[in-house]
Design an enzyme around this catalytic site. Sequence first.
Site, PDB file in Angstrom:
ATOM      1  CG  HIS A  34       5.884   3.559   9.969  1.00 60.35           C
ATOM      2  ND1 HIS A  34       6.198   2.632  10.925  1.00 60.35           N
ATOM      3  CD2 HIS A  34       5.026   2.937   9.110  1.00 60.35           C
ATOM      4  CE1 HIS A  34       5.556   1.500  10.669  1.00 60.35           C
ATOM      5  NE2 HIS A  34       4.836   1.664   9.578  1.00 60.35           N
ATOM      6  N   GLY A  39       0.817  -1.202   0.000  1.00 56.28           N
ATOM      7  CA  GLY A  39       0.000   0.000   0.000  1.00 56.28           C
ATOM      8  C   GLY A  39       0.852   1.252   0.000  1.00 56.28           C
ATOM      9  CB  ALA A  40       2.152   3.538   1.617  1.00 51.71           C
ATOM     10  CG  MET A  41       8.732   1.607   2.061  1.00 51.66           C
ATOM     11  SD  MET A  41       8.609   0.423   3.410  1.00 51.66           S
ATOM     12  CE  MET A  41       9.965   0.997   4.449  1.00 51.66           C
ATOM     13  CD  GLU A  42       7.693   1.936   7.126  1.00 47.14           C
ATOM     14  OE1 GLU A  42       8.189   1.079   7.870  1.00 47.14           O
ATOM     15  OE2 GLU A  42       6.785   1.684   6.298  1.00 47.14           O
ATOM     16  CG  ASN A  43      10.836   4.615   1.388  1.00 43.51           C
ATOM     17  OD1 ASN A  43      11.311   3.526   1.666  1.00 43.51           O
ATOM     18  ND2 ASN A  43       9.946   4.771   0.411  1.00 43.51           N
ATOM     19  CG  HIS A  65       0.288   2.673   8.509  1.00 47.50           C
ATOM     20  ND1 HIS A  65      -0.212   1.604   9.220  1.00 47.50           N
ATOM     21  CD2 HIS A  65       1.534   2.302   8.128  1.00 47.50           C
ATOM     22  CE1 HIS A  65       0.697   0.648   9.283  1.00 47.50           C
ATOM     23  NE2 HIS A  65       1.760   1.044   8.602  1.00 47.50           N
ATOM     24  CD  GLU A  66       3.076   3.884   5.103  1.00 48.76           C
ATOM     25  OE1 GLU A  66       2.297   2.926   4.971  1.00 48.76           O
ATOM     26  OE2 GLU A  66       4.246   3.738   5.522  1.00 48.76           O
TER      27      GLU A  66
END
Length: 965
Positions: A389, A349-353, A385-386
């Site tokens: 993080h 869904g997504a990535m918290e880079n 959510h991201e």
Amino acid sequence: MGKGYFLSKPLALAGIVAAVGAAATIIALSVVYSKEKAKNKHLPVVATERIDSFVPVYTTPSTPKEPWQGHRLPGNVKPINYHVTLWPRLEPNSDGLYIFTGNCTVIFKCITATDLILIHSNKLNLKKFGDHHVKLTGLNGAPNPSIKTTWLEPPTTFLVIQLNSPLKAGGTYELFTDFDGELSNDMGGFYRSEYEENGVKKVVATTQMQPTDARKAFPCFDEPVMKAVFHITLIHPPNTVALSNSLSSDPESIKVEGQDLLKTSFDPTEIMSPYLLAFVVCEFAFIKAPKDEDVLVRIWARKKAIEEGQGNYALEKTGSVLAFLENYYNSSYPLKKSDQIALPDFSAGAMENWGLITYKETSLLYNPKMSSNGDKEEVAKVISHELAHMWFGNLVTMKWWNDLWLNEGFATYVSYLGVDYAEPTWTMKDLIIPNEILNAMAVDAMASSHPLSAREEDIMRPEQISQLFDSITYSKGAAVLRMLSDFITEKVFSKGLHTYLDEFKHSNTVYHDLWKHLQMAVDEAGVKLPDTIEVIMNRWILQMGFPVVTINTQTGQISQKHFLTDPESVVETPSEFNYEWIVPVTWMKTGGDEQMHWLVDKEGTNTDMKIGSNEWLLANINMKGFFRVNYDSQNWENLIAKLDSDHKDIPVINRAQIIDDAFNLARAKYISITMALSTTKFLDKEVEHLPWQAATSNLNYIMLMFDRSEQYGPIKAYLRKQGTPLFQHFTRITDNWKKIPERHTDQYNQVTAISLACGSGVKGCDELVTGWFREWMAEPDNNKINPNFRSTVYCRAIASGGEEEWDFAWNMMQKASIASEAMKLMGALGCTKHPWLISRYLHYTLNPEKIRKQDAPIVIANVASNAVGQPLAWDFIRSNWEKLYEYGGGAFFLASLLGGVTSRFSSEFEYKQLMQFKDDNAAKLGAATMSVMQAMEVTKANINWVAENKEQVYEWFLKETTSSR
């Protein structure tokens, strides 16, 4: 990381039409599990099957003979900083391959004297300098180390460097590599994403490093604890922009190999784990927050998407959520900027880079004219959510992947708080119940579940790590943290988080560290608990499962037992706690106030819980605790009678809880299926979303088991009987479906009403929705169907139509410039009842030009949720497993494939087919191993449940649909 292939709420609701909604539920039940097992004395489990039940067996981890044969770094060196230069090619070479070239200089400190250096390198072609793959230099006066030999160890993805003499402890050294790799389309490491703009193919170079793919982009020490500072430089074409975690200087014009190019250098990052790195080269556009903001916030996407305003909502809510999180953590945002970018191809869904969050388009872009309220909620929730993080996971990071739940469970829980702040009218704190908690319970009630936290030595290989990205880690993690926050109070919880983040910023932790700081906050606030935070919470994270709390309202006796959906399953996973929890039981009597009882042993007594013959008792108020509740038969009857007479006296969350608990207790043989079914009789008077969501989810399971048998007729008739008043309610308050309710949850329930009505044959519904679709077919450029209804309308029209409707929907999907609209059409195309169209659609998933790899499992799962399509989808997966397996995408991808296609399995023949599939593909299961085992366990439970309940179910529905009430 944002969740992966869970079907969206619009697709799930559309499924009520033709049992499609069951796909979302079953995928949630069947999401892939890791082999993670409990701490301390626990042994890892490898699941095996037998016909009568599911039985785990034990193995012990093997010790590698040589360091490079293991999967963990020895820890004898630690990186300080990296200087990485990468040049991705956005056009194919003469061999048709997209490549990237680069070099990496890593400065590291020697912790203990060693003549061996291990550094990760995967799928990279390393240039040799003489006889070796690296240049090694001593710094600060240290002599240059003498290299004996270097080689690549593919099984463990190590570049092995053996020296003629040891490095000096405390010395600093520099390691240089020069390499090239393929910019493939596998959505892992440094990869390419493609899209079309104005008839021209465009290529994006982007990244997905988590969990173990930074090593595919450049040689690095690819473990969370190996934090360092990264200096990134990207070389890219003049018409593109380069992004990374930190701010950049203005691009410099350069000439390389006769080409005019740009070189963009980025500021040094904060000290961070390599899996949080990101870099993107693209032709995207952006919008940004006003200049007076302290943090630079930009939303990036395809130019057309930005021009159409699809990034506006994300930009607006990013500011609100960041403001909430800064206050919640009592800590300023730790970076200077927050770039968020929507990618056409993305596996999760997504990535918290850190500083450059990457999203699937449907998780970031929103068009108010074309997107539903479910789409809008998804965007807000994933952003929240991201961003959560950025502190919890990025600023402070778990030491190893065995504590992944600390990152993902926490971000999942806090995401609901962030959206509740940004969208206060949505009641998001209630929606965590159906979205996370009920799904987590369904999964955690299986013998193949696993604890939230495992021993480090049980999680070593990349495939074991990948399997941790499941609904236990995300949803159960959120549920137990929500429970903890409730019984110590949110204010105390937030205070503990602040001191935790402050002490461990820029470093790594284990769960003990969090318990320590929460305990400090509890002690300071004077909160009274039956034991310490660590003693209470270790029961919830170090053993799998959860309890069913049984209350006898005639005697006041209260007890707990490990809850298993299949009571015949055998759990041999050791637990030092003997499957006993310290349970915070909130409860209330008829007309009384909420009270608390701590159940600290297997059994206890609370005489205040005794009730009179006409009274009722309700436990686990608003489902604050992660457990199910069972009562004596008299209290069950009193609760059902209360629902029937005046259901509003029961809190809305508990109305949903009663239904969900009852059906699951019936499956586990605590109560009869007829009593569970009786909890739905009041629904002809119910207009709230949560009870209807719980009911349709559980009734969909019954439909799945019987939609190919004679039982289906009375079941459908009962749904029509109960759903007709809801359909009439929304027909009335929306002026015959012309208006949309203001309340967020009413909008969901309006979709439930029309989906249920059309699927069960309520008079006038089918004509209504197919008429809307025909109007659209007549004017393709003027789609007047409300976005909330589109999934339902599209599915129903295609299910009742033929090739003309299917081809129209396919063409409109191909033309869709809005990802959420394309997803609605993609889901609906699987609703057709024509086998040849289904077969054609399934084979499209093998062609990325027609169906993107990231979307293949969604297509197959939707086809499989169609009774006509299910056997075709199962045959398709078995025939094409090797290619689907090689698509990549990790555990979410594979779990969606298997979970969706096996959802109806309820016969010995189907169980044996699963066994054969497992045996035939033993070497090609990888992250899907536990998903296969889960499907086998579910199938066996389904077989037993159908055999035991078939006649009772038929008679109950028949009676309820033939009697007047």
